[in-house]
Design a protein around this motif. Structure first.
Motif, PDB file in Angstrom:
ATOM      1  N   UNK A 153      40.346 -58.100  17.958  1.00 49.84           N
ATOM      2  CA  UNK A 153      40.476 -56.658  17.833  1.00 49.84           C
ATOM      3  C   UNK A 153      39.187 -55.893  18.027  1.00 49.84           C
ATOM      4  N   UNK A 154      38.046 -56.597  18.129  1.00 48.21           N
ATOM      5  CA  UNK A 154      36.780 -55.887  18.301  1.00 48.21           C
ATOM      6  C   UNK A 154      36.756 -55.135  19.635  1.00 48.21           C
ATOM      7  N   UNK A 155      37.385 -55.721  20.674  1.00 48.29           N
ATOM      8  CA  UNK A 155      37.396 -54.999  21.951  1.00 48.29           C
ATOM      9  C   UNK A 155      38.214 -53.715  21.863  1.00 48.29           C
ATOM     10  N   UNK A 156      39.277 -53.719  21.087  1.00 49.46           N
ATOM     11  CA  UNK A 156      40.049 -52.495  20.902  1.00 49.46           C
ATOM     12  C   UNK A 156      39.173 -51.395  20.306  1.00 49.46           C
ATOM     13  N   UNK A 162      33.795 -46.754  23.538  1.00 48.92           N
ATOM     14  CA  UNK A 162      33.012 -46.816  24.778  1.00 48.92           C
ATOM     15  C   UNK A 162      33.861 -46.797  26.038  1.00 48.92           C
ATOM     16  N   UNK A 163      35.181 -46.793  25.906  1.00 54.14           N
ATOM     17  CA  UNK A 163      36.122 -46.946  27.012  1.00 54.14           C
ATOM     18  C   UNK A 163      36.091 -48.406  27.497  1.00 54.14           C
ATOM     19  N   UNK A 181      24.529 -50.844  30.524  1.00 51.04           N
ATOM     20  CA  UNK A 181      24.579 -49.765  29.543  1.00 51.04           C
ATOM     21  C   UNK A 181      25.705 -50.002  28.538  1.00 51.04           C
ATOM     22  N   UNK A 182      26.881 -50.439  29.027  1.00 53.18           N
ATOM     23  CA  UNK A 182      28.013 -50.713  28.135  1.00 53.18           C
ATOM     24  C   UNK A 182      27.682 -51.875  27.200  1.00 53.18           C
TER      25      UNK A 182
END
Length: 462
Positions: A153-156, A162-163, A181-182
């Motif tokens: 869930x961290x990517x969510x 950050x999109x 940068x991301x």
């Protein structure tokens, strides 16, 4: 807040942040082009880093993170040839049994560890991990962008903040600073939420221009300033956190680049000799071929059927631009004598590199040749950095102006220590890539708690 220019000598650091800035060399760090790096890592805190052979992404990354060379860990290329299945796979994402410093420090020493955008992360036991893992169909076409993360869930959460991860800016014709940068923004989120004791951050920005334009180009000099600006924002954030006084910054680079102007095509020579066969749609048919070359920048692993090794060597003997042909003794001398390595290995001259093409006429190229399909190609393809006339990707290998893989004094990486909790380096000579993990383990004070066996040694002077 401590002054970043005056590291103190401490026994251990409470937090270590590793900045893996690919393509950076000590000579790039100065007050004019990279003032941020020069501030945090002044000249007396930086030295050369000697990569393992071959100096390509996966072998170097695994060596840096395990303290062992390719002859021990078996990553001899960014691709893998499975002899039983007669199949080549580049950039597979699974951990696949690899134990790196972040896994062992978390599992055995109880540290909180994190790593962003390293290879082979899916399945890692690092407490915090992020790696691109787009959802693809059976043809490797991307259906939806996604990242595999620890925790689940961290990517969510990152996507909301950050999109989506900008995959098309991370590699390909559209590669630019947006990927790095991301990643650095995600690193800030990781520190805010989890504050790991060890955080390893892959910063790929210089890798693009290093290959497309070469290390001597004006474009490369300009992008040094860009990556320094990216790091300035991140390090300003880190230096304002509560644990800054116990933080040691570590700067590593996996390799430097060579200027190149000569693509070499070993698979064309093997095909002309009748040793490499293709399918009706132009793809290589490894299962019925007597020999083929798995190329990776300036290195080519040549695999041949029993009885065909001599014929393959003869077919490639006249390939201009080859600097060395490594047999068993040559592989042992360069630390790559592992079953995963080719039956023999080609090393290009400094201004040359290997492209995987086996065709002369573009009409005979396989469908994926002009596509962004890094998993289907049986060799690394830097032409994916250029838009093509007949598809997304160029087939003009002459456009590539930089490469790596040879281990030369002119193309070393770098190693530096900075921040308030960083001790001095021991010795004046270069740091071997195998020294990095034992150095970090000592810096964290966990070297005695780890079961890892190192080829290298710590380079700290307390």
């Amino acid at each position: 807040m401590s002054d970043p220019t005056t590291p103190e000598s401490t026994e251990t650091a409470g937090r270590v942040i590793v900045l893996d800035v690919v393509g950076l060399q000590p000579r790039h760090i100065d007050a004019d082009r990279t003032p941020t790096l020069e501030t945090y890592f002044p000249n007396d805190r930086v030295t050369d880093l000697r990569p393992p052979f071959p100096a390509v992404t996966v072998p170097v990354q695994t060596t840096l993170a395990t303290g062992r060379g390719p002859d021990a860990h078996g990553d001899v290329s960014s691709g893998e040839y499975d002899r039983e299945r007669d199949a080549v796979a580049f950039w597979e994402r699974d951990r696949d049994g690899r134990d790196r410093l972040w896994e062992t420090a978390s599992d055995e020493a109880g540290l909180t560890t994190g790593v962003l955008n390293f290879q082979h992360l899916i399945g890692t036991s690092a407490d915090v991990a992020v790696t691109p893992s787009p959802i693809e169909d059976e043809n490797n076409d991307i259906l939806e962008m996604n990242c595999w993360t620890n925790p689940d869930g961290f990517y969510d959460d990152l996507r909301e903040e950050l999109h989506h991860f900008p995959l098309h800016n991370y590699w390909g014709p559209g590669a630019n600073e947006e990927g790095s940068s991301w990643i650095l923004a995600a690193a800030r989120e990781a520190i805010d939420r989890f504050d790991p004791d060890l955080l390893w951050i892959y910063v790929p920005h210089l890798d693009y221009v290093g290959q497309s334009d070469g290390p001597s180009s004006d474009a490369f000099a300009a992008e040094l300033e860009t990556v320094d600006d990216l790091l300035a924002d991140f390090l300003a954030f880190v230096s304002g956190t509560d644990r800054w006084d116990e933080t040691a910054l570590t700067l590593v680079s996996e390799y430097g680049f060579h200027d190149v102007d000569r693509p070499l095509f070993p698979n064309r020579a093997l095909r002309e000799a009748g040793l490499l066969e293709t399918t009706a749609d132009g793809d290589v048919d490894i299962s019925v071929s007597d020999a083929f070359a798995m190329v990776d920048h300036q290195i080519a692993h040549v695999y041949a059927n029993e009885g065909a090794v001599g014929a393959a060597r003869e077919a490639l003997a006249g390939l201009a631009g080859v600097d060395a042909v490594l047999d068993e003794s040559g592989k042992a001398e360069r630390g790559i004598d592992h079953p995963n390595a080719g039956d023999f290995v080609l090393v290009a001259e400094p201004n040359a590199w290997f492209q995987y093409y086996w065709w002369d006429d573009r009409a005979n190229a396989p469908p994926y040749a002009t596509e962004m399909d890094i998993h289907a190609k049986p060799g690394f393809d830097p032409c994916e950095l250029f838009f093509g006339d007949e598809g997304l990707v160029s087939l003009d290998a002459s456009k590539v102006s930089g490469s790596h893989g040879r281990v030369d004094e002119s193309a070393v990486g770098c190693f530096g220590l900075g921040g308030p909790a960083a001790p001095a380096l021991a010795g004046d000579g270069p740091v071997d890539a195998t020294d990095v993990t034992p150095t970090l383990a000592e810096l964290l004070g966990v070297e005695g708690a780890l079961s890892m066996a190192f080829d290298g040694t710590s380079r700290l002077r307390q």
